[in-house]
Motif scaffolding. Structure first.
Motif, PDB file in Angstrom:
ATOM      1  N   SER A 169      22.168  40.605  60.655  1.00  0.00           N
ATOM      2  CA  SER A 169      22.535  41.973  60.302  1.00  0.00           C
ATOM      3  C   SER A 169      21.476  42.990  60.695  1.00  0.00           C
ATOM      4  O   SER A 169      21.760  44.185  60.763  1.00  0.00           O
ATOM      5  CB  SER A 169      22.803  42.065  58.795  1.00  0.00           C
ATOM      6  OG  SER A 169      21.613  41.818  58.066  1.00  0.00           O
ATOM      7  N   CYS A 170      20.249  42.548  60.923  1.00  0.00           N
ATOM      8  CA  CYS A 170      19.186  43.470  61.349  1.00  0.00           C
ATOM      9  C   CYS A 170      18.298  42.782  62.379  1.00  0.00           C
ATOM     10  O   CYS A 170      17.074  42.951  62.372  1.00  0.00           O
ATOM     11  CB  CYS A 170      18.364  43.948  60.155  1.00  0.00           C
ATOM     12  SG  CYS A 170      17.780  42.640  59.064  1.00  0.00           S
ATOM     13  N   ALA A 171      18.916  42.004  63.274  1.00  0.00           N
ATOM     14  CA  ALA A 171      18.168  41.259  64.286  1.00  0.00           C
ATOM     15  C   ALA A 171      17.459  42.192  65.249  1.00  0.00           C
ATOM     16  O   ALA A 171      16.369  41.873  65.740  1.00  0.00           O
ATOM     17  CB  ALA A 171      19.104  40.324  65.043  1.00  0.00           C
ATOM     18  N   GLY A 172      18.064  43.351  65.541  1.00  0.00           N
ATOM     19  CA  GLY A 172      17.426  44.291  66.456  1.00  0.00           C
ATOM     20  C   GLY A 172      16.094  44.786  65.935  1.00  0.00           C
ATOM     21  O   GLY A 172      15.103  44.846  66.662  1.00  0.00           O
ATOM     22  N   PHE A 173      16.068  45.154  64.660  1.00  0.00           N
ATOM     23  CA  PHE A 173      14.817  45.608  64.061  1.00  0.00           C
ATOM     24  C   PHE A 173      13.773  44.504  64.068  1.00  0.00           C
ATOM     25  O   PHE A 173      12.618  44.723  64.460  1.00  0.00           O
ATOM     26  CB  PHE A 173      15.072  46.079  62.623  1.00  0.00           C
ATOM     27  CG  PHE A 173      13.832  46.113  61.775  1.00  0.00           C
ATOM     28  CD1 PHE A 173      12.901  47.134  61.928  1.00  0.00           C
ATOM     29  CD2 PHE A 173      13.575  45.115  60.859  1.00  0.00           C
ATOM     30  CE1 PHE A 173      11.748  47.159  61.160  1.00  0.00           C
ATOM     31  CE2 PHE A 173      12.433  45.132  60.086  1.00  0.00           C
ATOM     32  CZ  PHE A 173      11.517  46.164  60.233  1.00  0.00           C
ATOM     33  N   LEU A 174      14.154  43.301  63.636  1.00  0.00           N
ATOM     34  CA  LEU A 174      13.201  42.207  63.545  1.00  0.00           C
ATOM     35  C   LEU A 174      12.665  41.818  64.918  1.00  0.00           C
ATOM     36  O   LEU A 174      11.472  41.541  65.086  1.00  0.00           O
ATOM     37  CB  LEU A 174      13.852  41.002  62.863  1.00  0.00           C
ATOM     38  CG  LEU A 174      12.926  39.865  62.421  1.00  0.00           C
ATOM     39  CD1 LEU A 174      11.843  40.393  61.500  1.00  0.00           C
ATOM     40  CD2 LEU A 174      13.729  38.772  61.725  1.00  0.00           C
ATOM     41  N   PHE A 175      13.542  41.800  65.923  1.00  0.00           N
ATOM     42  CA  PHE A 175      13.089  41.490  67.271  1.00  0.00           C
ATOM     43  C   PHE A 175      12.175  42.594  67.800  1.00  0.00           C
ATOM     44  O   PHE A 175      11.206  42.323  68.520  1.00  0.00           O
ATOM     45  CB  PHE A 175      14.278  41.311  68.214  1.00  0.00           C
ATOM     46  CG  PHE A 175      13.904  40.821  69.575  1.00  0.00           C
ATOM     47  CD1 PHE A 175      13.797  39.468  69.831  1.00  0.00           C
ATOM     48  CD2 PHE A 175      13.651  41.711  70.612  1.00  0.00           C
ATOM     49  CE1 PHE A 175      13.441  39.000  71.092  1.00  0.00           C
ATOM     50  CE2 PHE A 175      13.303  41.260  71.871  1.00  0.00           C
ATOM     51  CZ  PHE A 175      13.197  39.900  72.106  1.00  0.00           C
ATOM     52  N   GLY A 176      12.466  43.847  67.455  1.00  0.00           N
ATOM     53  CA  GLY A 176      11.602  44.938  67.883  1.00  0.00           C
ATOM     54  C   GLY A 176      10.199  44.799  67.327  1.00  0.00           C
ATOM     55  O   GLY A 176       9.216  45.022  68.032  1.00  0.00           O
ATOM     56  N   VAL A 177      10.088  44.413  66.042  1.00  0.00           N
ATOM     57  CA  VAL A 177       8.775  44.207  65.432  1.00  0.00           C
ATOM     58  C   VAL A 177       8.040  43.072  66.144  1.00  0.00           C
ATOM     59  O   VAL A 177       6.863  43.201  66.518  1.00  0.00           O
ATOM     60  CB  VAL A 177       8.922  43.903  63.932  1.00  0.00           C
ATOM     61  CG1 VAL A 177       7.587  43.473  63.335  1.00  0.00           C
ATOM     62  CG2 VAL A 177       9.456  45.123  63.190  1.00  0.00           C
ATOM     63  N   ALA A 178       8.732  41.926  66.328  1.00  0.00           N
ATOM     64  CA  ALA A 178       8.091  40.764  66.949  1.00  0.00           C
ATOM     65  C   ALA A 178       7.710  41.038  68.397  1.00  0.00           C
ATOM     66  O   ALA A 178       6.618  40.660  68.857  1.00  0.00           O
ATOM     67  CB  ALA A 178       9.029  39.556  66.869  1.00  0.00           C
ATOM     68  N   ASN A 179       8.580  41.732  69.137  1.00  0.00           N
ATOM     69  CA  ASN A 179       8.307  41.983  70.552  1.00  0.00           C
ATOM     70  C   ASN A 179       7.188  43.000  70.734  1.00  0.00           C
ATOM     71  O   ASN A 179       6.374  42.898  71.668  1.00  0.00           O
ATOM     72  CB  ASN A 179       9.587  42.469  71.248  1.00  0.00           C
ATOM     73  CG  ASN A 179       9.703  41.925  72.652  1.00  0.00           C
ATOM     74  OD1 ASN A 179       9.163  40.879  72.975  1.00  0.00           O
ATOM     75  ND2 ASN A 179      10.422  42.639  73.503  1.00  0.00           N
ATOM     76  N   THR A 180       7.141  43.996  69.863  1.00  0.00           N
ATOM     77  CA  THR A 180       6.054  44.968  69.929  1.00  0.00           C
ATOM     78  C   THR A 180       4.718  44.311  69.606  1.00  0.00           C
ATOM     79  O   THR A 180       3.700  44.577  70.265  1.00  0.00           O
ATOM     80  CB  THR A 180       6.316  46.131  68.963  1.00  0.00           C
ATOM     81  OG1 THR A 180       7.551  46.752  69.303  1.00  0.00           O
ATOM     82  CG2 THR A 180       5.203  47.161  69.041  1.00  0.00           C
ATOM     83  N   ALA A 181       4.717  43.433  68.597  1.00  0.00           N
ATOM     84  CA  ALA A 181       3.493  42.688  68.282  1.00  0.00           C
ATOM     85  C   ALA A 181       3.057  41.839  69.473  1.00  0.00           C
ATOM     86  O   ALA A 181       1.864  41.736  69.780  1.00  0.00           O
ATOM     87  CB  ALA A 181       3.717  41.813  67.053  1.00  0.00           C
ATOM     88  N   GLY A 182       4.032  41.240  70.169  1.00  0.00           N
ATOM     89  CA  GLY A 182       3.714  40.442  71.347  1.00  0.00           C
ATOM     90  C   GLY A 182       3.128  41.272  72.471  1.00  0.00           C
ATOM     91  O   GLY A 182       2.199  40.837  73.170  1.00  0.00           O
ATOM     92  N   ALA A 183       3.652  42.492  72.665  1.00  0.00           N
ATOM     93  CA  ALA A 183       3.127  43.358  73.724  1.00  0.00           C
ATOM     94  C   ALA A 183       1.694  43.803  73.420  1.00  0.00           C
ATOM     95  O   ALA A 183       0.834  43.807  74.299  1.00  0.00           O
ATOM     96  CB  ALA A 183       4.031  44.583  73.890  1.00  0.00           C
ATOM     97  N   LEU A 184       1.450  44.165  72.161  1.00  0.00           N
ATOM     98  CA  LEU A 184       0.093  44.558  71.775  1.00  0.00           C
ATOM     99  C   LEU A 184      -0.874  43.393  71.925  1.00  0.00           C
ATOM    100  O   LEU A 184      -2.000  43.547  72.411  1.00  0.00           O
ATOM    101  CB  LEU A 184       0.093  45.071  70.337  1.00  0.00           C
ATOM    102  CG  LEU A 184       0.851  46.385  70.096  1.00  0.00           C
ATOM    103  CD1 LEU A 184       0.947  46.672  68.598  1.00  0.00           C
ATOM    104  CD2 LEU A 184       0.183  47.541  70.813  1.00  0.00           C
ATOM    105  N   ALA A 185      -0.421  42.206  71.493  1.00  0.00           N
ATOM    106  CA  ALA A 185      -1.269  41.021  71.659  1.00  0.00           C
ATOM    107  C   ALA A 185      -1.482  40.705  73.128  1.00  0.00           C
ATOM    108  O   ALA A 185      -2.549  40.205  73.518  1.00  0.00           O
ATOM    109  CB  ALA A 185      -0.627  39.823  70.950  1.00  0.00           C
ATOM    110  N   GLY A 186      -0.488  40.984  73.969  1.00  0.00           N
ATOM    111  CA  GLY A 186      -0.633  40.755  75.401  1.00  0.00           C
ATOM    112  C   GLY A 186      -1.730  41.604  76.010  1.00  0.00           C
ATOM    113  O   GLY A 186      -2.497  41.140  76.867  1.00  0.00           O
TER     114      GLY A 186
END
Length: 428
Positions: A358-375
């Motif tokens: 129901s809120c996969a877009g938000f959760l993926f956005g958080v995880a993907n943004t964290a991945g980009a910053l870590a990158g």
């Protein structure tokens, strides 16, 4: 061509997530799969925006952080993920085509170029969250892995196509032709989707909802506290962070590694072969994952197996790169590492949809943004290790350490049970 859904039916699909709506899911699944066929052209080179290899990375990361964590109950659920993708793609495709013109706007060209890159990051930031929201609502659990791996294969193909054709265009017609080519492909895809899969009335309604400010009702709010109290959610975020960081380190440093270690080698070999391997590997991971689930294996068991391949085995081949002096072996190891990393598409990427459809877009956005910053941090740390140690082995050890952290966290705490429902209604 599957029958198009009327706006009332589409609103019901975007607002309801009960498992009993099999008929609507089946119709939406066919429609989503046709939509995915057009996801190959990508003005960003097939990679998620905000990667450390991009120019002006910090402004883009800042806007991507804002847009990719835009609550998914707003644009994707109110107007439909496919419309969000279409509107954002049309805008960033136009900006890409117009980039060469912005570079010749007198003394202010640098300001215009910087603003255009910020705007591109903002527009592309909603792409993957909207896509994740779309798939989580309209694709069955037993088919999510192959559908998402198809998107991943499209990204690999986009990277390969842009690199191959872009190199020729750069030599023949100069750098503006590369922007015209990638932006033009995006606009062609937008035209195809608009003409064949969506109606003009749908887009007018979507623009009207965006103009009204997208008010959130009480029933569509993201359950922030409930989500981030779950260890499985943090396991998914850490695993996605590790996968993205490892990928960006390899993406950024592998070309330099081959040029310095094998100066007489042909550049097209190590720039093309790994991405050629990644395309069938991504499709294979999706087919294998869905096959195992259909055979009766538990969903979380399959997801963890995919992560063992995507983070565990891929890091083993990355370690091998630091202990070989053969060019052929290095190409094989690099191709195996990049190819196996695509198994993450059938692991952690779809596990986020398992946890909170129901809120996969938000959760993926958080995880993907964290991945980009870590990158960004990982690429800088890799460069520091090369300068201080003078050895490429330290970089590949870093990749293995980051991958191992994400893998162990997911193996211990990862689950596939829904966490976006009240305790009395969670799927067990």
């Amino acid at each position: 061509m599957p029958p198009l859904l009327c706006p009332r039916q589409h609103a019901r699909l975007c607002c309801l997530h009960e498992p009993g709506l099999r008929l609507e899911q089946e119709r939406g699944r066919r429609r989503a799969q046709q939509l995915l066929l057009g996801l190959l052209p990508d003005s960003g080179g097939g990679r998620p925006p905000g990667g450390p290899q991009d120019l002006l990375v910090w402004p883009i990361l800042a806007t991507w952080l804002h847009s990719s964590t835009w609550p998914p109950s707003c644009p994707p659920r109110r107007i439909g993920g496919e419309k969000v993708i279409l509107l954002s793609a049309s805008a960033w495709g136009f900006i890409t085509v117009a980039t060469p013109l912005l570079a010749h706007l007198g003394s202010a060209h640098l300001a215009f170029m910087t603003f255009s890159r910020i705007l591109t990051g903002l527009l592309q930031g909603v792409y993957f969250p909207a896509l994740t929201s779309l798939l989580s609502q309209k694709v069955r659990e037993s088919e999510r892995a192959f559908t998402y791996s198809t998107v991943g294969a499209g990204s690999q193909f986009g990277t390969l196509l842009t690199g191959a054709v872009g190199s020729l265009l750069l030599d023949w017609y100069g750098w503006p032709s590369v922007f015209y080519f990638s932006g033009g492909l995006t606009l062609l895809w937008v035209g195809y989707v608009y003409r064949c899969l969506l109606s003009e009335r749908d887009l007018i309604l979507a623009l009207g909802i965006l103009a009204q400010g997208l008010p959130m009702s009480r029933h569509t709010k993201v359950p922030w506290r409930q989500l981030f109290r779950k260890p499985s959610v943090w396991a998914a975020i850490v695993s996605q962070l590790s996968a993205a960081c490892s990928f960006f380190i390899l993406l950024s440093w592998l070309p330099t590694f081959f040029k310095e270690t094998f100066p007489s080698s042909k550049g097209w070999v190590f720039n093309v072969v790994p991405w050629l391997v990644a395309i069938p590997a991504s499709l294979l991971s999706g087919l294998l994952s869905d096959h195992l689930i259909n055979q009766g294996y538990r969903t979380i068991t399959v997801r963890k197996f995919m992560q063992v391949m995507g983070l565990g085995l891929s890091s083993v081949f990355a370690l091998c790169l630091g202990h070989t002096s053969s060019f052929c072996n290095s190409v094989v190891f690099a191709s195996a590492s990049i190819g196996l990393q695509t198994f993450n598409h059938s692991g952690i990427s779809v596990n986020i949809q398992d946890l909170a459809p129901s809120c996969a877009g938000f959760l993926f956005g958080v995880a993907n943004t964290a991945g980009a910053l870590a990158g960004v941090v990982g690429v800088c740390l890799g460069g520091y290790l090369i300068e201080t140690t003078g050895s490429w082995t330290s970089v590949f050890n870093l990749v293995a350490a980051i991958s191992s952290l994400g893998l162990c966290t997911f193996l211990v705490f990862g689950k596939a049970q829904r966490v976006d429902l009240s305790p009395a209604h969670e799927d067990l």
